[in-house]
Design a protein around this motif. Sequence first.
Motif, PDB file in Angstrom:
ATOM      1  N   ASP A   4      48.226  34.518  36.423  1.00  0.00           N
ATOM      2  CA  ASP A   4      48.498  35.808  37.050  1.00  0.00           C
ATOM      3  C   ASP A   4      47.991  36.964  36.195  1.00  0.00           C
ATOM      4  OD1 ASP A   4      49.657  34.592  39.215  1.00  0.00           O
ATOM      5  OD2 ASP A   4      51.699  34.756  38.426  1.00  0.00           O
ATOM      6  N   ASP A   5      47.957  36.753  34.872  1.00  0.00           N
ATOM      7  CA  ASP A   5      47.484  37.816  33.993  1.00  0.00           C
ATOM      8  C   ASP A   5      45.976  38.011  34.095  1.00  0.00           C
ATOM      9  OD1 ASP A   5      50.021  38.297  33.108  1.00  0.00           O
ATOM     10  OD2 ASP A   5      49.856  36.984  31.358  1.00  0.00           O
ATOM     11  N   LYS A   7      44.321  38.195  36.861  1.00  0.00           N
ATOM     12  CA  LYS A   7      44.019  38.938  38.076  1.00  0.00           C
ATOM     13  C   LYS A   7      44.711  40.295  38.042  1.00  0.00           C
ATOM     14  CE  LYS A   7      43.738  34.744  40.775  1.00  0.00           C
ATOM     15  NZ  LYS A   7      44.361  33.962  41.844  1.00  0.00           N
ATOM     16  N   LEU A   8      44.064  41.239  38.655  1.00  0.00           N
ATOM     17  CA  LEU A   8      44.600  42.589  38.726  1.00  0.00           C
ATOM     18  C   LEU A   8      44.502  43.046  40.171  1.00  0.00           C
ATOM     19  CD1 LEU A   8      45.526  45.154  37.151  1.00  0.00           C
ATOM     20  CD2 LEU A   8      43.123  45.769  37.026  1.00  0.00           C
ATOM     21  N   GLU A   9      45.614  43.503  40.734  1.00  0.00           N
ATOM     22  CA  GLU A   9      45.608  43.994  42.107  1.00  0.00           C
ATOM     23  C   GLU A   9      45.517  45.515  42.073  1.00  0.00           C
ATOM     24  OE1 GLU A   9      47.962  42.637  45.166  1.00  0.00           O
ATOM     25  OE2 GLU A   9      47.870  40.539  44.583  1.00  0.00           O
ATOM     26  N   VAL A  10      44.555  46.028  42.835  1.00  0.00           N
ATOM     27  CA  VAL A  10      44.280  47.464  42.852  1.00  0.00           C
ATOM     28  C   VAL A  10      44.255  47.921  44.299  1.00  0.00           C
ATOM     29  CG1 VAL A  10      42.623  49.245  42.201  1.00  0.00           C
ATOM     30  CG2 VAL A  10      42.845  47.209  40.798  1.00  0.00           C
ATOM     31  N   VAL A  21      41.056  41.828  41.470  1.00  0.00           N
ATOM     32  CA  VAL A  21      39.939  41.854  40.536  1.00  0.00           C
ATOM     33  C   VAL A  21      40.222  40.900  39.391  1.00  0.00           C
ATOM     34  CG1 VAL A  21      38.575  43.363  39.030  1.00  0.00           C
ATOM     35  CG2 VAL A  21      39.558  44.267  41.130  1.00  0.00           C
ATOM     36  N   ASP A  22      39.216  40.131  38.971  1.00  0.00           N
ATOM     37  CA  ASP A  22      39.314  39.251  37.809  1.00  0.00           C
ATOM     38  C   ASP A  22      39.082  40.109  36.575  1.00  0.00           C
ATOM     39  OD1 ASP A  22      38.507  37.506  35.613  1.00  0.00           O
ATOM     40  OD2 ASP A  22      38.553  35.913  37.134  1.00  0.00           O
ATOM     41  N   ARG A  23      40.035  40.118  35.653  1.00  0.00           N
ATOM     42  CA  ARG A  23      39.944  40.968  34.476  1.00  0.00           C
ATOM     43  C   ARG A  23      38.800  40.546  33.560  1.00  0.00           C
ATOM     44  NH1 ARG A  23      45.902  42.566  32.257  1.00  0.00           N
ATOM     45  NH2 ARG A  23      46.720  43.287  34.238  1.00  0.00           N
ATOM     46  N   GLU A  24      38.657  39.267  33.388  1.00  0.00           N
ATOM     47  CA  GLU A  24      37.654  38.772  32.452  1.00  0.00           C
ATOM     48  C   GLU A  24      36.234  39.014  32.972  1.00  0.00           C
ATOM     49  OE1 GLU A  24      36.258  34.513  30.641  1.00  0.00           O
ATOM     50  OE2 GLU A  24      38.388  34.788  31.093  1.00  0.00           O
ATOM     51  N   LEU A  29      37.700  39.518  43.474  1.00  0.00           N
ATOM     52  CA  LEU A  29      37.925  38.157  43.956  1.00  0.00           C
ATOM     53  C   LEU A  29      38.268  38.145  45.436  1.00  0.00           C
ATOM     54  CD1 LEU A  29      40.019  36.713  41.002  1.00  0.00           C
ATOM     55  CD2 LEU A  29      37.573  36.456  41.410  1.00  0.00           C
ATOM     56  N   SER A  30      39.067  39.097  45.867  1.00  0.00           N
ATOM     57  CA  SER A  30      39.423  39.149  47.279  1.00  0.00           C
ATOM     58  C   SER A  30      39.623  40.601  47.711  1.00  0.00           C
ATOM     59  CB  SER A  30      40.690  38.339  47.557  1.00  0.00           C
ATOM     60  OG  SER A  30      41.798  38.947  46.941  1.00  0.00           O
TER      61      SER A  30
END
Length: 101
Positions: A4-5, A7-10, A21-24, A29-30
């Motif tokens: 979960d860490d 991924k970031l939901e914006v 969004v994938d942080r790395e 992503l979706s």
Amino acid sequence: MSQDDDKLEVTCPCCGARLTVDRELGRVLSHQPPPRASKATDFDHASQLLDKEKARRESLFNQSAENEKVKSRVLERKFEEALKRTKDEPITRPTREIDLD
């Protein structure tokens, strides 16, 4: 980092869509489109808009017709004014390029 860490939901400030969004990687992503607001058709409001538009068109047409009626008189007065100005000027022959040699 947990899953979960990573991924970031914006939420998009413009349209309200939710992005994951994938942080790395820094990639989306979706994408979830924003919820659509149901716009029920208001026939009374549409009728009023059509009536206003009809009145505006009528007004523009009437003004255009009045301008066309006055147009001939305006052109006539402009012609008379130009005729008065040129009547007092002496008649001169226009200079041609061949005359300048």
